[in-house]
Motif scaffolding. Structure first.
Motif, PDB file in Angstrom:
ATOM      1  N   ASN A 126       0.839  -1.221   0.000  1.00 25.51           N
ATOM      2  CA  ASN A 126       0.000   0.000   0.000  1.00 25.51           C
ATOM      3  C   ASN A 126       0.860   1.251   0.000  1.00 25.51           C
ATOM      4  N   CYS A 127       1.913   1.261   0.848  1.00 26.56           N
ATOM      5  CA  CYS A 127       2.771   2.437   0.914  1.00 26.56           C
ATOM      6  C   CYS A 127       3.585   2.590  -0.370  1.00 26.56           C
ATOM      7  N   THR A 128       3.961   1.466  -0.998  1.00 26.74           N
ATOM      8  CA  THR A 128       4.687   1.537  -2.267  1.00 26.74           C
ATOM      9  C   THR A 128       3.807   2.182  -3.343  1.00 26.74           C
ATOM     10  N   GLN A 129       2.525   1.785  -3.379  1.00 22.24           N
ATOM     11  CA  GLN A 129       1.588   2.378  -4.349  1.00 22.24           C
ATOM     12  C   GLN A 129       1.402   3.862  -4.078  1.00 22.24           C
ATOM     13  N   LEU A 130       1.299   4.234  -2.787  1.00 19.32           N
ATOM     14  CA  LEU A 130       1.154   5.635  -2.417  1.00 19.32           C
ATOM     15  C   LEU A 130       2.380   6.438  -2.839  1.00 19.32           C
ATOM     16  N   ALA A 131       3.562   5.895  -2.631  1.00 16.85           N
ATOM     17  CA  ALA A 131       4.802   6.582  -3.012  1.00 16.85           C
ATOM     18  C   ALA A 131       4.880   6.759  -4.518  1.00 16.85           C
ATOM     19  N   GLU A 132       4.433   5.752  -5.292  1.00 13.37           N
ATOM     20  CA  GLU A 132       4.433   5.874  -6.755  1.00 13.37           C
ATOM     21  C   GLU A 132       3.458   6.958  -7.212  1.00 13.37           C
ATOM     22  N   ASP A 133       2.284   6.994  -6.568  1.00 14.07           N
ATOM     23  CA  ASP A 133       1.299   8.024  -6.926  1.00 14.07           C
ATOM     24  C   ASP A 133       1.822   9.423  -6.623  1.00 14.07           C
ATOM     25  N   VAL A 134       2.438   9.594  -5.455  1.00 12.49           N
ATOM     26  CA  VAL A 134       2.975  10.906  -5.095  1.00 12.49           C
ATOM     27  C   VAL A 134       4.109  11.288  -6.032  1.00 12.49           C
ATOM     28  N   GLY A 135       4.950  10.316  -6.381  1.00 12.25           N
ATOM     29  CA  GLY A 135       6.036  10.592  -7.334  1.00 12.25           C
ATOM     30  C   GLY A 135       5.501  10.984  -8.702  1.00 12.25           C
ATOM     31  N   GLY A 136       4.413  10.329  -9.155  1.00  7.90           N
ATOM     32  CA  GLY A 136       3.804  10.680 -10.443  1.00  7.90           C
ATOM     33  C   GLY A 136       3.224  12.080 -10.445  1.00  7.90           C
ATOM     34  N   VAL A 137       2.573  12.447  -9.335  1.00  7.63           N
ATOM     35  CA  VAL A 137       2.006  13.792  -9.219  1.00  7.63           C
ATOM     36  C   VAL A 137       3.110  14.836  -9.228  1.00  7.63           C
ATOM     37  N   THR A 138       4.190  14.567  -8.500  1.00  8.68           N
ATOM     38  CA  THR A 138       5.313  15.501  -8.454  1.00  8.68           C
ATOM     39  C   THR A 138       5.950  15.655  -9.824  1.00  8.68           C
TER      40      THR A 138
END
Length: 198
Positions: A35-47
């Protein structure tokens, strides 16, 4: 490291400002938590998406607006003083005057005065010579009615005296009246007129 702690440090990690033990602990948590890996990928994509956006220059009047609406030192101190101790006017009237002087009430009063002055002008009431008898609704209505009839009569008189209207009316009369169409032209003689037998 828990998921809640990771969420707190995630922005620093994505920005690349997280160093040392915190970074290694966060990366070890990411390797074990899907879950945290998916969250980190989403935040990285937004950035990354925000980084691709074009820079927008602020409007020229932005600084003026900020300076206008931001409280200056003197004004802020004056507001602090007035907020801590109410003025004598506010204490005396209980804020009534402040509520009445709001723009909506002032504009309402101004429009009321303007409306009454327009009605008085239309009814030919001179406000300098105004008497209480002039405010009688019957008298005001009679003045408005008289004025409207005079304007209507002047308009109709002007309309009736226009040369174009007279020409159109005479042409319509010729076309609709059968006797007018059979009338002889000027300068021709008929058999009934004297001298026609010659």
């Amino acid at each position: 490291m828990t998921c809640a702690e990771l969420e707190i440090l995630l922005c620093d990690y994505v920005d690349g400002t997280l160093h040392g033990e915190a970074r290694t602990a966060l990366e070890s948590h990411l390797s074990g938590c899907a879950n945290c890996t998916q969250l980190a990928e989403d935040v990285g994509g937004v950035t990354a998406f925000i980084g691709r956006a074009a820079e927008v220059n602020p409007p020229a009047e932005l600084m003026t607006r900020i300076l206008h609406y931001a409280p200056s030192g003197r004004r802020a101190r004056a507001e602090e003083r007035t907020s801590s101790s109410p003025s004598w006017v506010k204490r005396l009237f209980g804020g009534f005057v402040q509520n009445v002087l709001q723009p909506r009430y002032v504009m309402g009063m101004a429009m009321t005065i303007l409306s009454f002055s327009m009605l008085a002008r239309f009814a030919h009431i001179d406000p300098r010579q105004l008497r209480p008898a002039d405010l009688d609704p019957v008298k005001v209505w009679q003045g408005i009615d008289d004025r409207s009839h005079r304007v209507w009569d002047r308009t109709m008189k002007y309309y009736d005296n226009l040369r174009l209207v007279i020409e159109i009316q005479s042409r319509l009369k010729e076309w609709t009246d059968p006797d007018a169409g059979a009338a002889p032209a000027a300068g021709t003689r008929t058999s009934n007129q004297p001298g026609a037998s010659e």
